[in-house]
Design a protein around this motif. Structure first.
Motif, PDB file in Angstrom:
ATOM      1  N   LYS A 184       1.847  26.755  61.401  1.00  0.00           N
ATOM      2  CA  LYS A 184       2.679  27.289  60.555  1.00  0.00           C
ATOM      3  C   LYS A 184       2.297  27.578  59.408  1.00  0.00           C
ATOM      4  CE  LYS A 184       6.567  25.556  63.288  1.00  0.00           C
ATOM      5  NZ  LYS A 184       7.830  24.258  63.274  1.00  0.00           N
ATOM      6  N   ILE A 185       1.511  26.486  58.758  1.00  0.00           N
ATOM      7  CA  ILE A 185       1.163  26.587  57.305  1.00  0.00           C
ATOM      8  C   ILE A 185       0.216  27.719  57.110  1.00  0.00           C
ATOM      9  CG2 ILE A 185      -0.020  25.450  55.544  1.00  0.00           C
ATOM     10  CD1 ILE A 185       1.679  22.756  56.425  1.00  0.00           C
ATOM     11  N   SER A 186      -0.785  27.589  57.948  1.00  0.00           N
ATOM     12  CA  SER A 186      -2.133  28.620  57.762  1.00  0.00           C
ATOM     13  C   SER A 186      -1.505  29.987  57.865  1.00  0.00           C
ATOM     14  CB  SER A 186      -3.089  28.259  58.802  1.00  0.00           C
ATOM     15  OG  SER A 186      -2.546  28.441  60.235  1.00  0.00           O
ATOM     16  N   GLU A 187      -0.499  30.320  58.916  1.00  0.00           N
ATOM     17  CA  GLU A 187       0.260  31.730  59.190  1.00  0.00           C
ATOM     18  C   GLU A 187       0.777  32.040  57.935  1.00  0.00           C
ATOM     19  OE1 GLU A 187       2.124  31.409  62.707  1.00  0.00           O
ATOM     20  OE2 GLU A 187       0.352  31.018  63.938  1.00  0.00           O
ATOM     21  N   LEU A 188       1.675  31.008  57.332  1.00  0.00           N
ATOM     22  CA  LEU A 188       2.403  31.521  56.149  1.00  0.00           C
ATOM     23  C   LEU A 188       1.450  31.717  54.747  1.00  0.00           C
ATOM     24  CD1 LEU A 188       5.247  31.716  55.072  1.00  0.00           C
ATOM     25  CD2 LEU A 188       5.223  29.298  54.681  1.00  0.00           C
ATOM     26  N   VAL A 189       0.535  30.967  54.787  1.00  0.00           N
ATOM     27  CA  VAL A 189      -0.437  31.294  53.658  1.00  0.00           C
ATOM     28  C   VAL A 189      -1.061  32.531  54.038  1.00  0.00           C
ATOM     29  CG1 VAL A 189      -2.518  30.632  52.416  1.00  0.00           C
ATOM     30  CG2 VAL A 189      -1.164  28.812  53.057  1.00  0.00           C
ATOM     31  N   THR A 190      -1.641  33.024  55.198  1.00  0.00           N
ATOM     32  CA  THR A 190      -2.054  34.152  55.643  1.00  0.00           C
ATOM     33  C   THR A 190      -0.928  35.258  55.348  1.00  0.00           C
ATOM     34  OG1 THR A 190      -3.553  33.234  57.309  1.00  0.00           O
ATOM     35  CG2 THR A 190      -3.120  35.754  57.488  1.00  0.00           C
ATOM     36  N   PHE A 191       0.118  35.319  55.611  1.00  0.00           N
ATOM     37  CA  PHE A 191       1.293  36.291  55.247  1.00  0.00           C
ATOM     38  C   PHE A 191       1.149  36.556  53.774  1.00  0.00           C
ATOM     39  CE2 PHE A 191       5.507  36.809  53.948  1.00  0.00           C
ATOM     40  CZ  PHE A 191       6.017  38.242  54.396  1.00  0.00           C
ATOM     41  N   LEU A 192       1.355  35.588  52.851  1.00  0.00           N
ATOM     42  CA  LEU A 192       1.399  35.695  51.602  1.00  0.00           C
ATOM     43  C   LEU A 192       0.222  36.364  51.178  1.00  0.00           C
ATOM     44  CD1 LEU A 192       2.734  32.098  50.591  1.00  0.00           C
ATOM     45  CD2 LEU A 192       4.069  34.272  50.621  1.00  0.00           C
ATOM     46  N   VAL A 193      -0.961  36.125  51.426  1.00  0.00           N
ATOM     47  CA  VAL A 193      -2.186  36.743  50.991  1.00  0.00           C
ATOM     48  C   VAL A 193      -2.256  38.128  51.088  1.00  0.00           C
ATOM     49  CG1 VAL A 193      -4.987  36.883  51.543  1.00  0.00           C
ATOM     50  CG2 VAL A 193      -3.593  34.401  51.204  1.00  0.00           C
ATOM     51  N   LYS A 194      -1.982  38.456  52.699  1.00  0.00           N
ATOM     52  CA  LYS A 194      -1.930  39.729  52.957  1.00  0.00           C
ATOM     53  C   LYS A 194      -0.861  40.600  52.262  1.00  0.00           C
ATOM     54  CE  LYS A 194      -3.944  39.198  57.700  1.00  0.00           C
ATOM     55  NZ  LYS A 194      -3.839  39.498  58.914  1.00  0.00           N
ATOM     56  N   LYS A 195       0.421  39.862  51.962  1.00  0.00           N
ATOM     57  CA  LYS A 195       1.380  40.707  51.265  1.00  0.00           C
ATOM     58  C   LYS A 195       1.060  40.983  49.753  1.00  0.00           C
ATOM     59  CE  LYS A 195       6.283  39.936  50.035  1.00  0.00           C
ATOM     60  NZ  LYS A 195       7.556  39.014  50.030  1.00  0.00           N
ATOM     61  N   TRP A 196       0.331  40.057  49.291  1.00  0.00           N
ATOM     62  CA  TRP A 196      -0.203  40.276  47.750  1.00  0.00           C
ATOM     63  C   TRP A 196      -1.436  40.887  47.559  1.00  0.00           C
ATOM     64  CZ3 TRP A 196       0.984  34.371  46.530  1.00  0.00           C
ATOM     65  CH2 TRP A 196       2.161  33.934  46.668  1.00  0.00           C
ATOM     66  N   ASN A 197      -2.052  41.137  48.765  1.00  0.00           N
ATOM     67  CA  ASN A 197      -3.299  41.783  48.900  1.00  0.00           C
ATOM     68  C   ASN A 197      -4.354  40.893  48.025  1.00  0.00           C
ATOM     69  OD1 ASN A 197      -5.326  43.694  49.557  1.00  0.00           O
ATOM     70  ND2 ASN A 197      -4.810  45.091  47.834  1.00  0.00           N
ATOM     71  N   VAL A 198      -4.393  39.747  48.003  1.00  0.00           N
ATOM     72  CA  VAL A 198      -5.488  38.853  47.345  1.00  0.00           C
ATOM     73  C   VAL A 198      -6.671  38.472  48.436  1.00  0.00           C
ATOM     74  CG1 VAL A 198      -3.628  38.235  45.497  1.00  0.00           C
ATOM     75  CG2 VAL A 198      -3.683  36.920  47.447  1.00  0.00           C
ATOM     76  N   GLU A 199      -6.745  39.029  49.274  1.00  0.00           N
ATOM     77  CA  GLU A 199      -7.818  38.542  50.203  1.00  0.00           C
ATOM     78  C   GLU A 199      -9.157  38.167  49.527  1.00  0.00           C
ATOM     79  OE1 GLU A 199      -8.384  37.426  54.186  1.00  0.00           O
ATOM     80  OE2 GLU A 199      -6.780  38.772  53.879  1.00  0.00           O
ATOM     81  N   GLU A 200      -9.393  38.669  48.534  1.00  0.00           N
ATOM     82  CA  GLU A 200     -10.485  38.654  47.919  1.00  0.00           C
ATOM     83  C   GLU A 200     -10.667  37.273  47.129  1.00  0.00           C
ATOM     84  OE1 GLU A 200     -12.756  40.629  43.960  1.00  0.00           O
ATOM     85  OE2 GLU A 200     -11.284  41.724  44.892  1.00  0.00           O
ATOM     86  N   ILE A 201      -9.717  36.514  46.732  1.00  0.00           N
ATOM     87  CA  ILE A 201      -9.785  35.281  46.014  1.00  0.00           C
ATOM     88  C   ILE A 201      -9.216  34.275  46.929  1.00  0.00           C
ATOM     89  CG2 ILE A 201      -9.797  36.261  43.604  1.00  0.00           C
ATOM     90  CD1 ILE A 201      -6.869  35.592  43.471  1.00  0.00           C
ATOM     91  N   VAL A 202      -8.421  34.576  48.026  1.00  0.00           N
ATOM     92  CA  VAL A 202      -8.009  33.506  49.038  1.00  0.00           C
ATOM     93  C   VAL A 202      -8.506  34.189  50.419  1.00  0.00           C
ATOM     94  CG1 VAL A 202      -5.942  32.218  49.791  1.00  0.00           C
ATOM     95  CG2 VAL A 202      -5.874  33.299  47.682  1.00  0.00           C
ATOM     96  N   PRO A 203      -9.813  33.834  50.734  1.00  0.00           N
ATOM     97  CA  PRO A 203     -10.328  34.402  51.707  1.00  0.00           C
ATOM     98  C   PRO A 203     -10.109  33.604  53.073  1.00  0.00           C
ATOM     99  CG  PRO A 203     -12.016  32.956  50.504  1.00  0.00           C
ATOM    100  CD  PRO A 203     -10.782  33.367  49.630  1.00  0.00           C
TER     101      PRO A 203
END
Length: 380
Positions: A184-203
Motif C-alpha cells: 500500500k505504501i510503496s504503491e502510494l509513493v509510486t502514484f505520487l512520483v508518477k503524478k508529479w513526474n519526479v521519477e528522476e529524483i525518486v527512482p
C-alpha cells in the motif's frame, strides 16, 4: 529597481525609440540620452546593458521584419541593415520625444516584482506542504496507517517541481518508502512520483535478486568473516525489503538464526533483532492472507474523516484530508451494502454542499459513480 526589471523596461523603451525616431545615424550615447529623457533617470552606469539591449532589439526587429513595415520610406539605408547604432557619430533627434513619468516606471517595476513574488509564494507554499508531510512521516515511525495518512495528504498536490522537492526533507523519505515492505505504501509513493513526474529524483527501487542474498549468506557462513563485516551484512539484510519467498528460497533466515549464538555481542544481538523482524513480517503476512482485506473497516475510517465539521477543526487541513479520502473512495470498488453499513454514503451526500468547491465537486462525482454502479448491478 532590480537589474531584471530595469532590463525589461530598457528593452521596451529602446524598441520604441528605434521604431519611432527617424534618425539617419545613431550612437549608443544618443540612445542612452533619449532613454534618460523618457525614463527621467541617470543611466550612465548602464551603458553595457543599453548596448546589449539595442543589439537584442535590432535582432528581434530583423526577424519580425518590423522595421520595413513600420518605418517611413526613405532613400537612406534602414537602421537595422546599416547598424548605425554601433558607430560613434553624434546626431540630434528630429522630433522631440515626450518623457515617460517616473510614476509609470515605478508601476512597471511593481508589476514585474508582483509577478515574481507570486511565483515565489507558490513555490514556498508547496515547500511548506511537503515539509509538513515529511514531519508527519517522521512522527509516524513504522506505523503503516500513519504513514499512509501522511502520504494521502499529498494527493491534493497536482504539480510539484522536482527542484522544489529535491531541497526538502521529504525527498529522501519518499526514496526509502518507495521500497517499503507494505504494498500500500510503496504503491502510494509510486502514484505520487508518477503524478508529479519526479521519477528522476525518486527512482524506482532495484529488484532484489536471490544472487545478492546468497552472496551475503556466504559471508555470514564464512568463519573468516570479521565481526564488522558480519554486522555490515546484517544491516544490509535489514534494509532490504525481503519477502517470505526470498527467505525460503535462499535459506538466509537459517544463516542469520545461527549467528544468534555468535561470540560477539553486537553480531548476536543484531542477528536476533533481524530474526524477530522476519518472524513478525511472516506472521503479519499470514494474518493478511487468512483474513483478507476488510473494506468495511477502511470505509469507517474514511467516513470518520468525511463526517468531521470544518468549524470544529482547521478548515484547510480538513478539506485536504476530505479530498484525499474522496479520492481514495473513488479508486475503490465497493459493495453497496458496505457503503450503507459504513454510513460513508451519507457523509458523501452531505459533502455535496461543502463550502469547499473541490470537495463538493468530488463528492458529487463519487455519488454519481456509485449510483451508476448500483444501476448496472441491478440491470445485470
Amino acid at each position: 529597481m532590480t537589474t531584471e526589471a530595469l532590463s525589461i523596461i530598457l528593452e521596451k523603451e529602446i524598441r520604441w525609440i528605434l521604431v519611432n525616431c527617424p534618425f539617419e545615424e545613431m550612437t549608443t550615447k544618443t540612445v542612452r540620452k533619449l532613454l534618460e529623457d523618457r525614463l527621467d533617470m541617470d543611466l550612465r552606469h548602464h551603458k553595457a546593458s543599453i548596448k546589449e539591449g539595442v543589439a537584442r532589439v535590432i535582432s528581434s526587429m530583423e526577424e519580425e521584419d518590423v522595421i520595413d513595415s513600420t518605418s517611413p520610406a526613405c532613400e537612406e539605408p534602414s537602421l537595422a541593415s546599416a547598424d548605425p547604432v554601433m558607430t560613434e557619430k553624434k546626431i540630434e533627434a528630429a522630433d522631440k520625444v515626450m518623457p515617460v513619468s517616473s510614476e509609470n516606471v515605478k508601476k512597471r517595476e511593481e508589476s514585474v516584482v508582483t509577478e515574481a513574488n507570486g511565483v515565489a509564494d507558490d513555490i514556498e507554499k508547496t515547500k511548506t506542504e511537503l515539509e509538513a508531510a515529511s514531519k508527519n512521516l517522521s512522527l509516524a515511525l513504522d506505523l503503516e496507517s500513519k504513514i499512509i495518512n501522511a502520504l494521502d495528504s499529498l494527493r491534493t498536490l497536482d504539480n510539484v517541481d522536482k527542484k522544489v522537492l529535491a531541497v526538502t526533507s521529504l525527498q529522501p523519505k519518499l526514496c526509502k518508502l518507495r521500497s517499503h515492505k507494505s504494498p500500500k505504501i510503496s504503491e502510494l509513493v509510486t502514484f505520487l512520483v508518477k503524478k508529479w513526474n519526479v521519477e528522476e529524483i525518486v527512482p524506482a527501487p532495484n529488484s532484489i535478486t536471490n544472487e545478492e542474498i546468497l552472496e551475503l549468506k556466504t559471508k555470514l557462513e564464512n568463519s573468516e568473516t570479521s565481526h564488522d563485516e558480519l554486522s555490515l551484512c546484517l544491516n544490509q539484510l535489514s534494509e532490504m525489503p525481503l519477502t517470505i519467498d526470498h527467505l525460503k528460497m535462499t535459506g538466509i533466515a537459517r544463516a542469520v538464526s545461527k549467528l544468534r549464538q555468535h561470540g560477539n555481542d553486537k553480531v548476536s544481538a543484531r542477528a536476533h533483532e533481524l530474526r524477530q523482524k522476519w518472524i513478525k513480517q511472516s506472521n503479519d503476512q499470514s494474518t493478511d492472507n487468512e483474513s483478507g482485506p476488510n473494506p468495511l473497516k477502511t470505509l469507517k475510517a474514511l467516513n470518520h474523516i468525511l463526517d468531521q465539521n470544518s468549524e470544529d477543526s482547521n478548515g484547510r487541513k480538513l478539506h485536504s484530508k476530505q479530498l484525499a479520502a474522496l479520492d481514495q473512495l473513488h479508486s475503490m470498488s465497493l459493495d453497496t451494502q458496505d457503503i450503507i453499513d459504513s454510513k460513508v454514503g451519507i457523509s458523501v451526500s452531505k459533502l455535496r454542499k461543502s463550502s469547499n468547491e473541490k470537495v463538493a465537486k468530488l463528492a458529487k462525482k463519487l455519488r454519481k459513480k456509485w449510483q451508476a454502479e448500483a444501476k448496472a448491478k441491478a440491470a445485470a
